[in-house]
Motif scaffolding. Structure first.
Motif, PDB file in Angstrom:
ATOM      1  N   LYS A 102      -8.342   0.147   3.082  1.00 52.84           N
ATOM      2  CA  LYS A 102      -7.505   0.816   4.176  1.00 52.84           C
ATOM      3  C   LYS A 102      -6.726  -0.249   4.647  1.00 52.84           C
ATOM      4  N   GLY A 103      -5.329  -0.087   4.936  1.00 47.48           N
ATOM      5  CA  GLY A 103      -4.312  -0.885   5.276  1.00 47.48           C
ATOM      6  C   GLY A 103      -2.905  -0.780   5.160  1.00 47.48           C
ATOM      7  N   ASP A 104      -2.216  -1.414   5.226  1.00 45.91           N
ATOM      8  CA  ASP A 104      -0.644  -1.534   4.754  1.00 45.91           C
ATOM      9  C   ASP A 104      -0.708  -1.940   3.265  1.00 45.91           C
ATOM     10  N   VAL A 105      -0.494  -1.194   2.534  1.00 48.50           N
ATOM     11  CA  VAL A 105      -0.481  -1.355   1.181  1.00 48.50           C
ATOM     12  C   VAL A 105       0.450  -0.535   0.389  1.00 48.50           C
ATOM     13  N   LEU A 106       0.932  -0.845  -0.699  1.00 48.71           N
ATOM     14  CA  LEU A 106       1.819   0.009  -1.628  1.00 48.71           C
ATOM     15  C   LEU A 106       0.889   1.470  -2.070  1.00 48.71           C
ATOM     16  N   PRO A 107       1.562   2.644  -1.657  1.00 49.86           N
ATOM     17  CA  PRO A 107       0.836   3.659  -2.200  1.00 49.86           C
ATOM     18  C   PRO A 107       1.041   3.947  -3.587  1.00 49.86           C
ATOM     19  N   GLY A 108       0.295   3.469  -4.606  1.00 48.94           N
ATOM     20  CA  GLY A 108       0.485   3.253  -6.010  1.00 48.94           C
ATOM     21  C   GLY A 108       0.280   4.825  -6.465  1.00 48.94           C
ATOM     22  N   VAL A 109       1.123   4.906  -7.587  1.00 48.33           N
ATOM     23  CA  VAL A 109       1.105   6.049  -8.315  1.00 48.33           C
ATOM     24  C   VAL A 109      -0.206   6.299  -9.117  1.00 48.33           C
ATOM     25  N   THR A 110      -0.734   5.200 -10.064  1.00 50.72           N
ATOM     26  CA  THR A 110      -1.939   5.482 -10.425  1.00 50.72           C
ATOM     27  C   THR A 110      -3.116   5.652  -9.854  1.00 50.72           C
ATOM     28  N   MET A 111      -2.951   4.912  -8.660  1.00 52.78           N
ATOM     29  CA  MET A 111      -4.207   5.153  -7.399  1.00 52.78           C
ATOM     30  C   MET A 111      -4.063   6.809  -7.107  1.00 52.78           C
ATOM     31  N   PRO A 169      -4.469 -15.349   1.222  1.00 51.17           N
ATOM     32  CA  PRO A 169      -3.966 -14.913   2.669  1.00 51.17           C
ATOM     33  C   PRO A 169      -2.353 -14.642   2.463  1.00 51.17           C
ATOM     34  N   TYR A 170      -2.263 -13.347   2.370  1.00 55.05           N
ATOM     35  CA  TYR A 170      -0.910 -12.643   2.319  1.00 55.05           C
ATOM     36  C   TYR A 170      -0.707 -11.365   2.651  1.00 55.05           C
ATOM     37  N   VAL A 171       0.404 -11.092   3.214  1.00 55.11           N
ATOM     38  CA  VAL A 171       0.775  -9.735   3.428  1.00 55.11           C
ATOM     39  C   VAL A 171       2.248  -9.626   3.142  1.00 55.11           C
ATOM     40  N   ARG A 172       2.526  -8.697   2.140  1.00 50.34           N
ATOM     41  CA  ARG A 172       3.968  -8.311   1.847  1.00 50.34           C
ATOM     42  C   ARG A 172       4.808  -7.594   2.726  1.00 50.34           C
ATOM     43  N   ASP A 173       6.151  -8.290   2.735  1.00 48.32           N
ATOM     44  CA  ASP A 173       7.093  -7.560   3.401  1.00 48.32           C
ATOM     45  C   ASP A 173       7.150  -5.937   3.409  1.00 48.32           C
ATOM     46  N   LEU A 174       7.218  -5.222   4.479  1.00 48.52           N
ATOM     47  CA  LEU A 174       7.410  -3.744   4.032  1.00 48.52           C
ATOM     48  C   LEU A 174       6.393  -3.283   2.901  1.00 48.52           C
ATOM     49  N   PRO A 175       5.029  -3.402   3.385  1.00 43.51           N
ATOM     50  CA  PRO A 175       4.107  -3.075   2.232  1.00 43.51           C
ATOM     51  C   PRO A 175       4.255  -1.582   1.848  1.00 43.51           C
ATOM     52  N   GLY A 176       4.765  -0.547   2.238  1.00 46.61           N
ATOM     53  CA  GLY A 176       4.610   0.625   1.918  1.00 46.61           C
ATOM     54  C   GLY A 176       6.076   0.942   0.924  1.00 46.61           C
ATOM     55  N   VAL A 177       7.017  -0.037   0.698  1.00 45.67           N
ATOM     56  CA  VAL A 177       8.028   0.153  -0.197  1.00 45.67           C
ATOM     57  C   VAL A 177       8.000  -0.819  -1.197  1.00 45.67           C
ATOM     58  N   LYS A 178       8.069  -0.272  -2.575  1.00 48.21           N
ATOM     59  CA  LYS A 178       8.105  -1.179  -3.744  1.00 48.21           C
ATOM     60  C   LYS A 178       9.487  -1.794  -3.739  1.00 48.21           C
ATOM     61  N   HIS A 179       9.659  -2.924  -3.294  1.00 49.58           N
ATOM     62  CA  HIS A 179      10.936  -3.309  -3.004  1.00 49.58           C
ATOM     63  C   HIS A 179      11.179  -4.821  -4.141  1.00 49.58           C
ATOM     64  N   LEU A 180      12.345  -5.191  -4.165  1.00 49.15           N
ATOM     65  CA  LEU A 180      12.420  -6.117  -4.991  1.00 49.15           C
ATOM     66  C   LEU A 180      12.098  -7.631  -4.821  1.00 49.15           C
ATOM     67  N   ASP A 228      -9.032 -10.824   7.582  1.00 50.20           N
ATOM     68  CA  ASP A 228      -9.812 -11.079   6.382  1.00 50.20           C
ATOM     69  C   ASP A 228     -10.228  -9.574   5.767  1.00 50.20           C
ATOM     70  N   LEU A 229      -9.394  -8.662   5.937  1.00 54.31           N
ATOM     71  CA  LEU A 229      -9.377  -7.407   4.991  1.00 54.31           C
ATOM     72  C   LEU A 229      -8.657  -7.305   3.946  1.00 54.31           C
ATOM     73  N   VAL A 230      -9.119  -6.985   2.794  1.00 55.09           N
ATOM     74  CA  VAL A 230      -8.585  -7.056   1.574  1.00 55.09           C
ATOM     75  C   VAL A 230      -7.567  -5.882   1.628  1.00 55.09           C
ATOM     76  N   SER A 231      -6.301  -6.155   0.910  1.00 55.83           N
ATOM     77  CA  SER A 231      -5.225  -5.180   0.903  1.00 55.83           C
ATOM     78  C   SER A 231      -4.985  -4.622  -0.473  1.00 55.83           C
ATOM     79  N   GLU A 232      -4.309  -5.398  -1.373  1.00 58.28           N
ATOM     80  CA  GLU A 232      -3.804  -5.214  -2.565  1.00 58.28           C
ATOM     81  C   GLU A 232      -3.639  -6.452  -3.630  1.00 58.28           C
ATOM     82  N   GLY A 233      -3.268  -6.353  -4.764  1.00 61.02           N
ATOM     83  CA  GLY A 233      -2.855  -7.290  -5.614  1.00 61.02           C
ATOM     84  C   GLY A 233      -1.525  -7.739  -5.514  1.00 61.02           C
TER      85      GLY A 233
END
Length: 261
Positions: free
Chosen positions: A183-192, A122-133, A160-165
């Motif tokens: 679907k959710g607050d995840v990083l918009p990955g380039v490979t994706m 169970p974890y949600v990254r801070d500001l998920p849409g940004v690839k931050h340090l 309980d919704l899956v987001s990202e690794g």
């Protein structure tokens, strides 16, 4: 190799990375002087710089720094572009920023990589849409997963919704053969994004409950370093690592010629 604004980086300028660690980055796999999705990586840097620093980033200058860093290097490796302000005051982070560009390189192994086993956390990254340090939370979750006998962590939210690794996007193949991205607050990955643009199978974005993993035909992780990597298990749920759609996506990604740096 480590260069700051196109010159050898000195320790004094890098103190902010260790003491404040505020900024953003992108990592790009370089294969024979070419990068898959180079324009998307540059767009990410420009977009995230506006979000993190309220400043515009000179992308032409960034590309020149990257060209300097990769010049003369053969084969496959990863180049990382980190954007931060060495003069950032932790007490006044709202002060106008002057972003600096740090370019580093590291070795990269061959693709595809062997399947990985993921533990749900169970974890949600801070500001998920940004690839931050700020990677503490993600790396702590990865460490905990590895200490439990897994390879990495797969995040899910309070719903309980899956987001990202930890450092990758996750995708699933459902019973119809469609590719499902959570679907959710995840990083918009380039490979994706590249797979969605170039892969002919149906792609959908929909909520994926953790309990729905059991009904999926396959699961995979994506990022620039690993390409398309099969997931063999999530928690105690075993998943097939061979599937026609999965193989097709892997082949599609590897066949992309990339853009000259």
């Amino acid at each position: 190799m480590m260069e700051l604004n196109g010159r050898p980086a000195d320790p004094e300028s890098l103190k902010a990375l260790a003491l404040v660690n505020y900024g953003h980055f992108t990592s790009m796999r370089v294969d024979n002087q070419r990068v898959r999705g180079l324009a998307l990586h540059m767009e990410r840097l420009a977009r995230d710089c506006l979000t993190v620093f309220d400043a515009r980033l000179d992308i032409d200058r960034v590309r020149e720094y990257v060209r300097r860093a990769v010049s003369g290097q053969d084969g496959a490796f990863v180049v990382r572009v980190s954007v931060f302000d060495p003069a950032l005051d932790m007490g006044r982070p709202s002060s106008p920023a002057t972003p600096h560009v740090l370019v580093t390189t590291r070795p990269s192994g061959p693709m595809p990589l062997p399947p990985l086993r993921a533990k749900s956390v169970p974890y949600v990254r801070d500001l998920p849409g940004v690839k931050h340090l700020g990677l503490f939370g993600a790396l702590h979750a990865r460490r905990a997963a590895q200490l439990s006998g897994f390879d990495d962590a797969l995040f899910f939210g309070p719903d309980d919704l899956v987001s990202e690794g930890g450092t990758w996007n996750v995708g699933f193949i459902d019973a119809t053969g469609s590719v499902v991205w959570p679907k959710g607050d995840v990083l918009p990955g380039v490979t994706m994004a590249l797979l969605q643009q170039h892969q002919h199978h149906t792609h959908t974005t929909a909520p994926v409950a953790l309990g729905a993993v059991r009904g999926m035909e396959a699961a995979f992780a994506t990022n620039t370093s690993i390409g398309v990597r099969a997931i063999s298990a999530i928690d105690g749920i075993a998943l097939p690592t061979e599937h026609p759609v999965l193989a097709s996506m892997r082949d599609t990604y590897l066949s992309l010629p990339g853009d000259p740096v």
